[in-house]
Scaffold this motif. Sequence first.
Motif: not given
Length: 491
Positions: A261-285
């Motif tokens: 998922r976005p932000g996992l094992l990322e030292r300097d990951a940009p902070r995302k709103d919940h909707a954007s994070h959920r969308k990117e996590a789903l796209a990765c799966v």
Amino acid sequence: MQDFTSRTIAMEAVRTVPDLDSDLLLGFLDSIDRQEPVPAAYHDNVPIWRYRLDANLPPGASPLPGVDLSPASEVNHVVVSDDHIGVCCRNAGHSMVVVAPTDIIPATMRSRGLEPPSPAETRLAALLLAGKSLSEAAETDGLAYETRRNQFKSLANKMRLSRQQDVVRVLLQDALLALMPAIAASQEHEYLHDYADRFLPDGVRVSILSQRTGPPARILDYGPLTGRPVIVLHPMIFPDITHDNLAFATANDIRVILPLRPGLLERDAPRKDHASHRKEALACVETAWKQMCGVPAPILALVSSGALATTFAAKHPDKTASITYAATCYSAGHYKPSTAYFGASVAELALRSEPILTKTMAMLKQQFAPRERFEPAIKRIFSGSAPDTDILAREFSAPHHGARIMQAVLNSENSIRQDYFNQVHFDWASVRKLQTPVRFVHGEADSIHSSKDMERLYEMAGEPPRTKVSGVGHLFQYDHLDALIAGRLDQ
């Protein structure tokens, strides 16, 4: 001031840190009251902020109000306000300013074993860094030139220097070194490869796959390439993967696929709103299934990933053979503060105030970073479960002495923060509508979840089949994970 209840909950969360300095707690609360942005890094507990100058900043967001930041294209251009010092630079194609309180100057001198400057000497040092002469520094603050001259002599003596140009050069060099973690461009893919090289067996494959929209999908997988695929959605704390896990996958002809998922094992990951994070996590799966499965695959959703598994199955029932929810978290509306674990407080903040949640997570990360605090803190959280205690003992007795789990937690702040949102904002009644067979599995020795909460979760999800596994706690890792995978594939 922010909502008083949220402020109190945030205070309870950070007070779970062992031996927390009272001044740090007061500074944390003060930053909430002033609605100060979350620092990008720290140097000796001095906060450092980073701002993109070509982005739209909210009014008053910069701690350098009224300061001309237009020369940001000039590398190492220094700007100074009454209480802050900033360095303008360009990195990764963007203009930015990295800002810290002028406390960064005495902090850098202390770190070199030097006597720190007085407040007046610190102010002078900041003005010298901004390019002012001694006479200009005196005029700026309405002081006599002789006063500034005497302050400079004292500062130079403490730095063991004499010439003004040497003092400025060393001050700038030390400031840049202190600010570098916040200045440096993010190299997240390199970090993931570094993590894999250090902590994962050679048989674990790291894939960075481009997508039509959004960032690349980061996926780990192991086992035969032609083996039966199973998608494992990781928990908050990314689990260890061992040679025994690889041997199990090979012996049973299983390909284990872990979309990150976005932000996992990322030292300097940009902070995302919940909707954007959920969308990117789903796209990765979705990318993981398309590139590595191609046939309906069972999904194993560990702890906080249940919402993502449900969303994927609802959208792609033809791609999902089954879902197993293991050690599923359910925290909404169950605020029970604890001196041992901040989880309930953080979950409550996810319901109340995202800005305070973000700041609280950053504070916890900073305070738990030293190993001498991290190890006892995480062992204390799981002390009620003998199987979990054994797993943590194995982590900290490994040759890396717990460095793996520390990196998995401390460099996943943005993923963990979103996982708390998933816990409290997901409607578990949506599981009832799935066409996919589902099952809930919990360890019999799980000390994190109460049986009362679990009963309520099963009821909301439509009372699907469930299994309690003896000899397992909250952490499905090592042979517990292998047994879980085998059990789902055999059904």
